[in-house]
Design a protein around this motif. Structure first.
Motif, PDB file in Angstrom:
ATOM      1  N   PRO A   1      -9.677 -29.929  -4.062  1.00  0.00           N
ATOM      2  CA  PRO A   1      -8.405 -30.602  -4.352  1.00  0.00           C
ATOM      3  C   PRO A   1      -8.330 -31.227  -5.738  1.00  0.00           C
ATOM      4  O   PRO A   1      -7.234 -31.498  -6.232  1.00  0.00           O
ATOM      5  CB  PRO A   1      -8.308 -31.666  -3.257  1.00  0.00           C
ATOM      6  CG  PRO A   1      -9.715 -31.867  -2.789  1.00  0.00           C
ATOM      7  CD  PRO A   1     -10.387 -30.539  -2.927  1.00  0.00           C
ATOM      8  N   GLY A   2      -9.486 -31.453  -6.386  1.00  0.00           N
ATOM      9  CA  GLY A   2      -9.475 -32.020  -7.732  1.00  0.00           C
ATOM     10  C   GLY A   2      -9.511 -30.984  -8.831  1.00  0.00           C
ATOM     11  O   GLY A   2      -9.610 -31.331 -10.015  1.00  0.00           O
ATOM     12  N   ALA A   3      -9.418 -29.696  -8.484  1.00  0.00           N
ATOM     13  CA  ALA A   3      -9.529 -28.636  -9.489  1.00  0.00           C
ATOM     14  C   ALA A   3      -8.342 -28.657 -10.446  1.00  0.00           C
ATOM     15  O   ALA A   3      -7.199 -28.892 -10.043  1.00  0.00           O
ATOM     16  CB  ALA A   3      -9.614 -27.271  -8.811  1.00  0.00           C
ATOM     17  N   ASP A   4      -8.612 -28.390 -11.702  1.00  0.00           N
ATOM     18  CA  ASP A   4      -7.542 -28.204 -12.675  1.00  0.00           C
ATOM     19  C   ASP A   4      -6.954 -26.807 -12.508  1.00  0.00           C
ATOM     20  O   ASP A   4      -7.675 -25.844 -12.241  1.00  0.00           O
ATOM     21  CB  ASP A   4      -8.066 -28.352 -14.101  1.00  0.00           C
ATOM     22  CG  ASP A   4      -8.609 -29.749 -14.383  1.00  0.00           C
ATOM     23  OD1 ASP A   4      -8.243 -30.685 -13.644  1.00  0.00           O
ATOM     24  OD2 ASP A   4      -9.386 -29.894 -15.336  1.00  0.00           O
ATOM     25  N   ALA A   5      -5.642 -26.689 -12.657  1.00  0.00           N
ATOM     26  CA  ALA A   5      -4.970 -25.394 -12.612  1.00  0.00           C
ATOM     27  C   ALA A   5      -4.257 -25.211 -13.946  1.00  0.00           C
ATOM     28  O   ALA A   5      -3.211 -25.817 -14.184  1.00  0.00           O
ATOM     29  CB  ALA A   5      -3.984 -25.325 -11.455  1.00  0.00           C
ATOM     30  N   GLY A   6      -4.859 -24.418 -14.819  1.00  0.00           N
ATOM     31  CA  GLY A   6      -4.319 -24.294 -16.163  1.00  0.00           C
ATOM     32  C   GLY A   6      -4.373 -25.633 -16.864  1.00  0.00           C
ATOM     33  O   GLY A   6      -5.419 -26.285 -16.921  1.00  0.00           O
ATOM     34  N   SER A   7      -3.250 -26.095 -17.362  1.00  0.00           N
ATOM     35  CA  SER A   7      -3.200 -27.380 -18.064  1.00  0.00           C
ATOM     36  C   SER A   7      -2.934 -28.551 -17.136  1.00  0.00           C
ATOM     37  O   SER A   7      -2.848 -29.704 -17.591  1.00  0.00           O
ATOM     38  CB  SER A   7      -2.106 -27.331 -19.133  1.00  0.00           C
ATOM     39  OG  SER A   7      -0.832 -27.109 -18.541  1.00  0.00           O
ATOM     40  N   TYR A   8      -2.831 -28.281 -15.831  1.00  0.00           N
ATOM     41  CA  TYR A   8      -2.490 -29.339 -14.876  1.00  0.00           C
ATOM     42  C   TYR A   8      -3.759 -29.910 -14.247  1.00  0.00           C
ATOM     43  O   TYR A   8      -4.436 -29.243 -13.448  1.00  0.00           O
ATOM     44  CB  TYR A   8      -1.557 -28.806 -13.794  1.00  0.00           C
ATOM     45  CG  TYR A   8      -0.241 -28.310 -14.335  1.00  0.00           C
ATOM     46  CD1 TYR A   8       0.709 -29.204 -14.829  1.00  0.00           C
ATOM     47  CD2 TYR A   8       0.031 -26.953 -14.387  1.00  0.00           C
ATOM     48  CE1 TYR A   8       1.913 -28.751 -15.341  1.00  0.00           C
ATOM     49  CE2 TYR A   8       1.231 -26.486 -14.895  1.00  0.00           C
ATOM     50  CZ  TYR A   8       2.165 -27.389 -15.369  1.00  0.00           C
ATOM     51  OH  TYR A   8       3.353 -26.930 -15.886  1.00  0.00           O
ATOM     52  N   ALA A   9      -4.079 -31.136 -14.610  1.00  0.00           N
ATOM     53  CA  ALA A   9      -5.292 -31.783 -14.097  1.00  0.00           C
ATOM     54  C   ALA A   9      -5.141 -32.097 -12.617  1.00  0.00           C
ATOM     55  O   ALA A   9      -4.104 -32.586 -12.171  1.00  0.00           O
ATOM     56  CB  ALA A   9      -5.571 -33.066 -14.870  1.00  0.00           C
TER      57      ALA A   9
END
Length: 476
Positions: free
Chosen positions: A49-57
């Motif tokens: 759940p804490g993974a960054d997705a592209g530029s979205y922290a």
């Protein structure tokens, strides 16, 4: 407002109860083994759940490790899914925490397990169904939610596919609402019906189980934390009405799992009550406790008194000590295949040697008669064969789950350790043995091994840790 970051869980949802195929299983918290591509092998879900997705922290992700005759591995078939993945409805935003909670069931009765994913911090909260197929999880639709800003829908999710129509359900927990969805479900996002029940300031934990063997899942949800209780009141079968019912008269807690612990054919309700008692001797137990309510032809009645299990119970290893948080992780699964399911109890703040809050998991064998506790055994990172070693703050046992990942008939035990690697988290898979899981041959998955190295990814999910913090800080 108190809130928690997911039961979910490597639990959170397990194949609950008897480890039957996903189509006939109720889900609890965490990484859920389910056969998403129909090849006969269950596939392991690792929430990040804490993974960054592209530029979205911290937008969040789920990683699926597809099962095989050799089990699962980080180097074989692996799929990482975010809200920006092709075919998934919606889009990622910073701090969404997609994957905070997960559950598995065959919702549309097509023979493929489906994955329900909670994203409680996306505006008012969202829940996505990722649909299984011959090619695995390639499409996702969102459930319709009648909600307001900061309702945190998806704090927990449960799913059960017991039959056609309304015998298949999804249950969504939030801070203000609990919503039950009934089938038939379809991959275009359509469903039979839904009802929301107001539950202000609830911890959001939910579960499903057939307590009276009617063929339809019964709903379980927890109300608000109350200052006079160690946990929250427990409501059973509140679905179908917008009015919150009278809770069970005896017991309270923060997390639930369901399964047949005495092999009588009725699902039983198991509740984790891990916080310290407010009034010792009257509420809760030192170090935490687990409550077991037996299912029957009458289901679970409001006045029913549960069996109480602590680390002081005869046959249960360890000693009850303040702050252990025994019951903070929870699942029910038949590990020895005798028809009476075991209770898997995480104590994420248990000290191991001199390592404070290293964490441990206790297995309480199911029994067809007599009190539970006899023959209990435990695992931690100092158990022979388990990778790494117990260190302060690892929180081994944050979440627990079980499922047969290599089709050898011996369920593997899956354990999340949210504090491992400085808070990045880790998930341990212990092989199934002749009569119980074993540390020998265990595997550990880390963000590095999954090609997702970053700080604060929270691999395996954070379970109830936000709520279990001794300082009472339960904010995101």
């Amino acid at each position: 407002m108190r809130r928690w970051g997911g039961a979910a869980a490597v639990a959170a949802a397990v194949i609950a109860g008897t480890l039957a195929p996903a189509g006939s299983a109720a889900a609890v918290h965490g990484a859920v083994p389910g056969d998403f591509n129909g090849d006969g092998y269950r596939d392991l879900v690792l929430p990040v759940p804490g993974a960054d997705a592209g530029s979205y922290a911290r937008a969040g992700a789920v990683v699926v490790l597809y099962g095989s005759a050799n089990g699962v591995s980080a180097t074989s078939r692996r799929q990482t899914i975010t809200e920006d993945s092709p075919g998934v409805e919606g889009r990622a935003f910073e701090e969404d925490q997609f994957g905070t909670t997960t559950a598995t069931a065959d919702l549309n009765r097509d023979g493929y397990a489906d994955l329900v994913v909670g994203t409680p911090y996306n505006f008012s909260g969202e829940v996505t169904v990722l649909w299984g197929s011959r090619n695995g999880l390639t499409k996702g639709t969102r459930l319709p939610l009648d909600s307001q800003f900061q309702d945190y829908n998806g704090l927990d999710v449960a799913a059960a596919g017991l039959g056609t129509g309304s015998k298949t359900k999804i249950l969504i927990g939030g801070a203000r609402w609990t919503t039950v969805y009934k089938g038939p479900f379809a991959t275009d996002g359509s469903l039979g019906s839904s009802v929301s029940t107001r539950t202000d300031n609830a911890v959001g934990s939910v579960a499903l189980g057939d307590f009276n063997r009617s063929g339809s899942p019964d709903q379980v949800a927890f109300g608000a934390l109350r200052p006079e209780l160690s946990g929250s009141p427990i409501a059973v079968n509140h679905g179908g009405t917008q009015t919150w019912p009278e809770p069970l008269a005896h017991g309270n807690g923060l997390i639930a799992a369901t399964g047949d612990v005495n092999g009588d054919g009725y699902a039983d309700l198991v509740v984790g009550d891990p916080l310290e008692p407010v009034t010792p001797g009257a509420d809760g137990e030192l170090g935490g406790r687990v409550l077991v309510y037996r299912g029957s032809a009458n289901g679970i009645t409001r006045t029913q008194k549960p069996e109480v299990i602590t680390q002081q119970t005869s046959g249960v290893p360890g000693t009850s000590e303040a702050g252990d948080r025994f019951g903070g992780g929870l699942a029910v699964a038949d590990l020895n295949r005798d028809g009476a399911a075991e209770i898997l109890v995480g104590a994420p703040y248990e000290a191991v040697g001199s390592a404070e809050r290293a964490g441990a998991v206790t297995v309480i064998p199911g029994r067809r008669s007599g009190a539970l506790g006899t023959g209990g055994y435990s695992f931690h990172q100092d158990t022979t064969g388990v990778p790494s070693s117990s260190e302060a703050g690892d929180s081994f046992g944050t979440t627990v789950a079980a499922g047969d990942l290599n089709r050898d008939g011996r369920p593997e035990l899956t354990v999340g350790a949210a504090g491992e690697n400085g808070g990045n988290g880790a998930v341990f898979v212990l092989p199934g043995g002749t009569s119980r899981p074993t540390g020998t041959g265990s595997r550990v998955f880390t963000l590095e091994s999954l090609g997702m190295a970053q700080p604060d990814g929270w691999l395996g999910g954070k379970g109830l840790l936000r709520l279990l913090d001794a300082d009472g800080d339960t904010t995101n």
